[in-house]
Design a protein around this motif. Structure first.
Motif, short mmCIF file in Angstrom:
data_model
loop_
_atom_site.label_atom_id
_atom_site.label_comp_id
_atom_site.label_asym_id
_atom_site.label_seq_id
_atom_site.Cartn_x
_atom_site.Cartn_y
_atom_site.Cartn_z
N ASP A 141 -6.09 5.96 -1.74
CA ASP A 141 -7.05 5.94 -2.84
C ASP A 141 -8.27 6.76 -2.43
O ASP A 141 -9.29 6.24 -1.97
N LEU A 176 1.93 3.65 -2.09
CA LEU A 176 1.69 4.08 -3.47
C LEU A 176 2.79 5.00 -3.98
O LEU A 176 3.22 4.87 -5.13
N ARG A 228 -11.88 5.97 -4.34
CA ARG A 228 -12.64 4.83 -3.84
C ARG A 228 -13.12 5.09 -2.42
O ARG A 228 -14.22 4.66 -2.04
N GLN A 276 -5.19 5.62 -8.55
CA GLN A 276 -5.41 5.49 -7.12
C GLN A 276 -4.92 6.72 -6.36
O GLN A 276 -5.56 7.16 -5.40
N PHE A 299 -9.39 2.17 2.15
CA PHE A 299 -9.06 2.87 0.91
C PHE A 299 -8.29 4.17 1.20
O PHE A 299 -7.26 4.45 0.58
N GLY A 333 0.79 -1.22 0.00
CA GLY A 333 0.00 0.00 0.00
C GLY A 333 0.82 1.27 0.00
O GLY A 333 0.30 2.35 0.29
N TYR A 373 -4.39 3.95 2.38
CA TYR A 373 -3.24 3.82 1.48
C TYR A 373 -3.28 4.82 0.33
O TYR A 373 -2.47 4.76 -0.59
N GLU A 405 -5.13 -2.87 -0.60
CA GLU A 405 -6.10 -2.73 -1.69
C GLU A 405 -7.05 -3.92 -1.71
O GLU A 405 -8.27 -3.76 -1.83
N TRP A 450 -11.21 -3.84 -1.08
CA TRP A 450 -12.23 -4.37 -1.99
C TRP A 450 -13.03 -5.49 -1.34
O TRP A 450 -14.24 -5.61 -1.56
#
Length: 772
Positions: A619, A387, A622, A425, A614, A385, A617, A583, A587
Motif C-alpha cells: 500500500d 495483495l 498509505r 491499495q 504499509f 497481505g 504489503y 493492514e 492502521w
C-alpha cells in the motif's frame, strides 16, 4: 419513448405532447391511415403480427393467420412493399417485425376486444403445441393472459421463469414469477396447475430479485414466503423458507440477528426428521450466519453437525437434485470450517478444506457456494497481505459472478467492492475508477452505493472533494443497506474534512462512523482504520490548540480513547486466536503514532513502523502519507534542543528522502492533495520540491476520462452526473477542461479527437452520432 418511436421525431413529439404512456388517439389515426390502401389479407397479416411484441416467426404467422398459401404470400408482400413490415432473420428462422413499434401498437389497439382475445387464444394454442421449445413459455404466458386463459398463463409463467433462470436472466425470471403470483388467487387449484407451492414461488422470487440487484425486495419476498408457508404448509416447507430467507438476509449484508433466529427456528422445525439436505443446510447456514455475526465459537459445532447430517443421510433415497443439494450443503459447511481453521492458526488445514469444498461445489453445480469458496480464498490471502494473489482471486470471482448473472447480489457485489479496495491499495487507481464507474444504471443506488463508496477513496485521494461530499450526502439519506457503507463513507468523510482543514468535522465524522459500524458488528475490524483517522483529526486539533496557546488535553484524551478502542477491537475482532493481518497492524500503528503526535511527541520511530508495514504489503499511498508524517517529525527533531549539527543534518537528509519518495508516489497516483502537502512541507523546511518522475501519459484525469466516455455514449450532463455521483455543474467543468486539452469546440469534436488519438475506445457510429 425513443425505442417506441423508432427514432421518428414526429412520433416522439406527439407522444411527449400527449403526456401519457398510452398511444395518443390523434397519432394512432395518423398511423392507421397508412393501412387504408391495403387489402384484407394484408390487414389480417398485420393484425396477427401485431400480437407479437417484437417479431413473429413465419410459421407461427402462417398458422395463426389461417389464410391460404397464396393469400398469405400476397398479404406479406403487400405489407413489406408498403414499408409496414420488415423481414428479419432470427434463431435460424424467418420472421417479420413492424418497421415502427408505434405502428404495431396502433394496429393492435385497433382490434375489436373479441377479435383480439380470439387471436391471442389461437396463438396460445399454437405455442402450447410446440412443447418445451426455448422461448416458447414466455410468449405462451403473455398470449394466454391476453386470451383470459389464466390456468395456462400460470403454468407457462412458471416454466418461463425456470427457463430464464437457466439462462442466468434473473430480472426476466422475476417478471415471470411475479406474473404467476398475481395469477395465483384467480386460478382454481393453483398448486396442481403450477406444479409448485406458492411458498416455493415466493422463495424463488426472493432469489431472483436479489440476483437482479434488488435486495430489499428480495428480503420482503423471502419474509412473505415464510408467512405463506406458516399458514398453509408443513414443517419441512416452513423450515425451507426460513433457510432461504436467512440466505437473502446474508446477501443483503444486514439483518444478521434475524437470520440467526430464522435458521434456529428451522432447525427446531426439522427436529426428529431423518437426516437430509434441509437439515444439513439449516446447520450450515446457521454456522455461516454466526460467523458473519462475529460469533465463531458457536458456529463451529453447527458446521460440524452439518457434516454429520450429510454423513448420516441415506443418499439412495434422494432424487438427483436432492443429492446435489446435499453436496452443496456439505461444501458450505466445509467453507465455514476452513474459516475456523484459519482462526485457529491452521492456514494449511484451511486451504485443504477449501479445496474439498471447491470440488463439492463444482459437483453440486451450486453457483453461490462456488462463489463463497473463491471469496474465502481471496479474503484469506488478503488477510495475509498478499495483495496480488488476493486480487487474482477476487477478479476470478467477479468474472464468475458476472457469467452467472449475479454481479449485484451477495458475493457478486462483494467481489466488486473488494476489487476496488485492493486496487486502491495496490495503486491501481484508474482500475478503481473503471470498476466503480461501470455500474449498471438499472440497479438501484441502494445496491450500487457501496461500490460508489469504495470508489470515493480515490476521489478524495485525488482531491475531488466536492464530488466526495455529494456522494456522502446522497448515501446518507437512507439507512446503509450494506455493512461496508458506513466504514467506507466514514473513511471518505474524515479524509475529505481533513483535506479541507476542518479537523473538528473530521473528528465528528470519525466518531459517528465508528458508532454506526459498531451497531451492526461490535468488533468490526474496519473500526481500527476509523480510529486511526479519528486520532489523526484529534492530533490536528491538539497541534492547532498548542499553536494558539490553548489547552490541548481534551484532544489528547480523545485520541487516546480512540487508540484504546482500536486495541480492544484488535483483541476481540476476527480473526480470533491469531494476530491481525498486516493492514490491521499498519492502521493500529498509525493510531499509536497519531496519539504521540497529539501529545506533542516528535518520535520518527513511531512512524517508521507505520511506513514499513504499509509498504511491506504494497500500500504505497498509505505508506507515503506516513512518510510525510515521519518527515515532519524528523524536521522537528532536527531543530530540537540538544540536537547536534551532524545529527540534525542526518535528520534533514532522511526527511528529504521521505519527501522525495512521497512526491513520486503522489505524482504516479495523481494524488494532488498529498503532492501539495509534500511541497508545502518541503518549502517550509527550505528544501526544493521533490521530483516524482515522468508525468502520466494521458492528458486527462480519471474523472475527466470517465466524463468523456459517458459523453461518447450520448448521455447529457445531467445523466452523466447521476451516473458518476457528481453535480451537473461539475460535469460541465470537467467537459470544458477536456475540450480545452483536446482543442475541441464541441462535444462531438471532443469525442472524435479523443478516439483518433487513442484516448477512448472505438464506439459504434450511432453512439457517436448521439452526441451531436
Amino acid at each position: 419513448m425513443a425505442d417506441r418511436s423508432g427514432g421518428n421525431a414526429f412520433f416522439a413529439e406527439e407522444m411527449v405532447a400527449a403526456g401519457r404512456a398510452e398511444l395518443p388517439e390523434a397519432l394512432a389515426d395518423v398511423l392507421l391511415t397508412r393501412l387504408d390502401q391495403l387489402s384484407d389479407q394484408a390487414r389480417v397479416v398485420l393484425q396477427v403480427a401485431s400480437l407479437a411484441e417484437r417479431r413473429i416467426p413465419h410459421d407461427l404467422l402462417r398458422d395463426a393467420a389461417e389464410l391460404s398459401a397464396d393469400e398469405l404470400a400476397a398479404g406479406l408482400r403487400e405489407a413489406v412493399s408498403h414499408h409496414v413490415l420488415v423481414p428479419v432473420r432470427t434463431d435460424d428462422q424467418d420472421a417479420y417485425a413492424f418497421r415502427h413499434a408505434l405502428l404495431r401498437e396502433a394496429v393492435h389497439d385497433d382490434l375489436l376486444p373479441g377479435e383480439r382475445v380470439r387471436r391471442h387464444a389461437r396463438l396460445a394454442e399454437l405455442l402450447a403445441a410446440r412443447g418445451d421449445e426455448p422461448g416458447t413459455a414466455a410468449d405462451l404466458a403473455r398470449h394466454a393472459v391476453a386470451a383470459h386463459d389464466l390456468p395456462r398463463a400460470l403454468a407457462a409463467s412458471v416454466l418461463a421463469a425456470r427457463e430464464a433462470q437457466r439462462r442466468h436472466g434473473p430480472a426476466e425470471a422475476l417478471v415471470h414469477i411475479e406474473r404467476a403470483l398475481e395469477l395465483w388467487p384467480a386460478v382454481p387449484d393453483p398448486v396442481r396447475v403450477a406444479g409448485v407451492a406458492e411458498s416455493v414461488l415466493l422463495r424463488d422470487a426472493a432469489w431472483v430479485a436479489g440476483a437482479a440487484g434488488d435486495p430489499e425486495r428480495a428480503t420482503a419476498l423471502g419474509a412473505l414466503a415464510v408467512r405463506v408457508a406458516d399458514e398453509r404448509e408443513g414443517p419441512s416447507a416452513r423450515a425451507d423458507t426460513r433457510i432461504r430467507y436467512a440466505m437473502r438476509l446474508l446477501d443483503r449484508g444486514t439483518g444478521v440477528e434475524e437470520a440467526i433466529g430464522a435458521t434456529e427456528t428451522a432447525i427446531g422445525l426439522l427436529a426428529g426428521t431423518p437426516p437430509g439436505p434441509d437439515l444439513a443446510w439449516a446447520h450450515a447456514v446457521l454456522a455461516r450466519t454466526l460467523v458473519n455475526a462475529d460469533r465463531p465459537e458457536p458456529a463451529w459445532p453447527h458446521a460440524r453437525t452439518a457434516l454429520e447430517v450429510v454423513g448420516g443421510t441415506d443418499r439412495a433415497a434422494l432424487t438427483g437434485p436432492e443429492r446435489r443439494d446435499l453436496l452443496a450443503a456439505h461444501a458450505d459447511a466445509l467453507i465455514t470450517l476452513a474459516f475456523c481453521a484459519q482462526v485457529e492458526g491452521d492456514p494449511a488445514g484451511a486451504r485443504e478444506l477449501l479445496a474439498q469444498a471447491a470440488e463439492l461445489a463444482a459437483a453440486a453445480g451450486s453457483r453461490t457456494v462456488e462463489l463463497r469458496t473463491v471469496w474465502t480464498r481471496g479474503v484469506s490471502l488478503l488477510e495475509e497481505g498478499l495483495l496480488d494473489a488476493a486480487a487474482a482471486e477476487f477478479d476470478d470471482g467477479s468474472r464468475r459472478a458476472a457469467g452467472y448473472g449475479l454481479s449485484w447480489v451477495g458475493y457478486g457485489l462483494d467481489f466488486q467492492v473488494v476489487q476496488a479496495r485492493v486496487e486502491f491499495q495496490r495503486g491501481g487507481w484508474d482500475a478503481v475508477t473503471r470498476i466503480t464507474h461501470g455500474i449498471d444504471p438499472t440497479v438501484p443506488v441502494q445496491v450500487t452505493g457501496v461500490l460508489a463508496a469504495a470508489g470515493a477513496l480515490v476521489t478524495v485521494a485525488r482531491g475531488e472533494l466536492d464530488d466526495a461530499e455529494r456522494l456522502l450526502e446522497l448515501l446518507a439519506a437512507e439507512p446503509p443497506p450494506h455493512d461496508q457503507i458506513p466504514m467506507l463513507l466514514g473513511m471518505v468523510g474524515v479524509e475529505a474534512a481533513c483535506l479541507r482543514d476542518d479537523p473538528g468535522l473530521a473528528a465528528r465524522r470519525a466518531r459517528a462512523a465508528i458508532d454506526e459500524v459498531a451497531r451492526e458488528l461490535p468488533s468490526h475490524l474496519g473500526q481500527i482504520a476509523l480510529c486511526a483517522l479519528g486520532a489523526g483529526a484529534q492530533a490536528d486539533l491538539a497541534v492547532a490548540a498548542r499553536a494558539e496557546g490553548k489547552p490541548d488535553s481534551t484532544f489528547r484524551e480523545a485520541a487516546a480513547e480512540l487508540l484504546t478502542l482500536a486495541e480492544q477491537v484488535t483483541g476481540t475482532g476476527l480473526p480470533r486466536g491469531t494476530t491481525i493481518g498486516p493492514e490491521g497492524r499498519a492502521w493500529l500503528g498509525r493510531a499509536r503514532a497519531e496519539v504521540g503526535r497529539a501529545a506533542g511527541s516528535s518520535d520518527p520511530a513511531a512512524w517508521t513502523a507505520v511506513v514499513d508495514t504499509f509498504a511491506g504489503y504494497g500500500d504505497d499511498y498509505r505508506a507515503a502519507q506516513a512518510r510525510l508524517r515521519r518527515a515532519a517529525a524528523l524536521l522537528d527533531r532536527a531543530v530540537g534542543a540538544g540536537r547536534g549539527p551532524a545529527a540534525g543534518a542526518a535528520d534533514r537528509r532522511a526527511a528529504a528522502e521521505d519527501l522525495a519518495v512521497a512526491a513520486g508516489t503522489a505524482q504516479r497516483l495523481g494524488a494532488a492533495p498529498l503532492a501539495s502537502a509534500v511541497a508545502e512541507l518541503a518549502g517550509r523546511a527550505g528544501e526544493g520540491v521533490p521530483s516524482g518522475g515522468p508525468a502520466r501519459p494521458s492528458p486527462f484525469t480519471p474523472r475527466e476520462h470517465a466524463v468523456l466516455e459517458q459523453v461518447a455514449h450520448g448521455l447529457t450532463n445531467r445523466a452523466i452526473g447521476e451516473r458518476l455521483f457528481i453535480s451537473e455543474k461539475t460535469v460541465s467543468v470537467h467537459l470544458s477542461r477536456v475540450m480545452a486539452k483536446l482543442g475541441a469546440s464541441g462535444r462531438t469534436e471532443a469525442v472524435s479527437l479523443a478516439h483518433a488519438r487513442g484516448l477512448i475506445g472505438r464506439l459504434p457510429d450511432q453512439v457517436t452520432r448521439a452526441t451531436e
